[in-house]
Design an enzyme around this catalytic site. Structure first.
Site, short mmCIF file in Angstrom:
data_model
loop_
_atom_site.label_atom_id
_atom_site.label_comp_id
_atom_site.label_asym_id
_atom_site.label_seq_id
_atom_site.Cartn_x
_atom_site.Cartn_y
_atom_site.Cartn_z
N HIS A 127 0.76 -1.30 0.15
CA HIS A 127 0.08 0.22 -0.03
C HIS A 127 0.75 1.22 -0.15
O HIS A 127 2.26 1.33 0.25
CB HIS A 127 -1.02 -0.07 0.99
N ASP A 157 0.20 7.01 -3.79
CA ASP A 157 -1.11 6.64 -4.41
C ASP A 157 -1.51 7.69 -5.48
O ASP A 157 -1.84 7.30 -6.73
CB ASP A 157 -2.34 6.06 -3.41
#
Length: 363
Positions: A127, A157
């Site tokens: 992540h 991200d």
């Protein structure tokens, strides 16, 4: 019509940075068609997803021959396709770059993952916090003497992933219009967030960055670049790096003129910061705002994101808009002639399936 009007992009439904990249492209006028999974909603689906605004949706079962054939037929009409699955997933479906480029030799095939398509970690889970750990970005964030602090999931991200994907797709589309040939794009969030760190590599090479956290110019070490709590428990930000801006702050705040002599001396920063912490607690956030409003002190209130739309500057620029009764950020950047716009709010999964199938000449 926005600057990307006339461009069709296929988005294979995912979470986070992929839909964000698709939203950016749709805001700019591209026709973005989301290929959602047929079947019941995913537990990860949000009740409200602003990143789906302005798009169309078709639901397909890509594990079926009919679903794959439909996607390839759709790709034949598109300028680009992008996906965010682990390496090899699309190849197993028979929908990797080779198959899609065979259906449309001019298409740009965007692939976004955390680690990239190759390398020892390519097929492992991760992540944002893991990707910015590996790029070196996370190490520089956090207080002196404390652990690194996760900056939401914006750096890996969205900055290193979604924005780099949108940028790469537009670059690829422009090149394909010149060469007549498509290609695959490998977007790695590790590399994207590493690129965002370029200025700090420069500062380190120039002898202007210490390896410790929380002692540098832009990481909260300097008294003139940080956040401070006010009398009412709220916060303000100060970014008076340049001496001329710090001079304005000193004068407005009623500080002694000797502060300017210590301004760029790192040995003085800790002491001056402690004094500012005491000073800022003598007034409320709004009182400080009234003092510095319209000045060059490089000062601003720290606003919760759900209150940012109320600030007079954001109101004047219409930086937030209402779409279907939901307040949200406006499209950005702005163009003087080909104005960007949000055509409509998020649509339900598969809402445009029948219409898109008809456009493709399918039942």
């Amino acid at each position: 019509m926005g600057p990307l009007g006339g461009i069709r992009i296929i988005e294979l439904a995912g979470i986070g940075p992929g839909p964000f990249a698709g939203m950016m492209l749709a805001d700019m006028g591209a026709e973005v068609i989301v290929v959602d999974r047929a079947g019941p909603p995913s537990p990860m689906d949000m009740k409200v997803d602003i990143n789906r605004r302005g798009k169309r949706s078709i639901a397909l079962d890509l594990k079926s021959d009919e679903g794959r054939a439909t996607l390839l037929k759709l790709c034949a009409t598109a300028d680009a396709l992008f996906e965010g699955f682990r390496p090899g997933v699309m190849e197993k479906l028979g929908l990797g770059p080779d198959e899609v480029l065979q259906a449309n030799p001019k298409i740009v095939y965007g692939r976004m993952t955390g680690w990239g398509q190759t390398g020892p970690l390519a097929k492992t889970a991760g992540h944002d916090i893991n990707y910015i750990s590996l790029s070196g970005a996370l190490h520089g964030m956090g207080p002196a003497g404390g652990p690194p602090s996760a900056p939401l999931n914006l750096v890996g991200d969205y900055g290193g992933g979604g924005m780099m994907l949108a940028f790469g797709l537009v670059c690829g589309i422009l090149e394909a219009r010149t060469s007549g040939r498509g290609q695959a794009i490998d977007v790695s969030m590790v590399e994207g967030s590493s690129a965002l760190m370029s200025i700090f590599h420069s500062m380190l090479a120039s002898g202007r960055w210490a390896p410790m956290r929380g002692v540098n110019l832009l990481d909260g070490g300097a008294h003139f670049y940080g956040t401070f709590e006010t009398k009412d428990g709220k916060f303000v930000s100060l970014g008076a790096i340049e001496p001329q801006f710090m001079q304005v702050f000193i004068e407005k705040a009623g500080l002694d003129a000797t502060w300017m002599q210590k301004h760029l001396n790192p040995m003085e920063w800790a002491g001056l910061k402690a004094e500012l912490k005491v000073l800022f607690k003598t007034r409320t956030r709004d009182e400080w705002c009234a003092m510095f409003d319209g000045t060059d002190a490089c000062f601003a209130p720290v606003l919760p994101f759900w209150e940012a739309y109320k600030h007079p500057h954001n109101e004047a620029r219409e930086s937030f808009i209402d779409v279907d009764g939901l307040r949200q950020p406006s499209p950005t950047p702005r163009f003087s002639r080909t104005e960007a716009e949000v055509r409509h709010g998020p649509v339900a999964r598969g809402a445009d399936t029948e219409a898109i199938l008809k456009e493709l000449g399918l039942a």
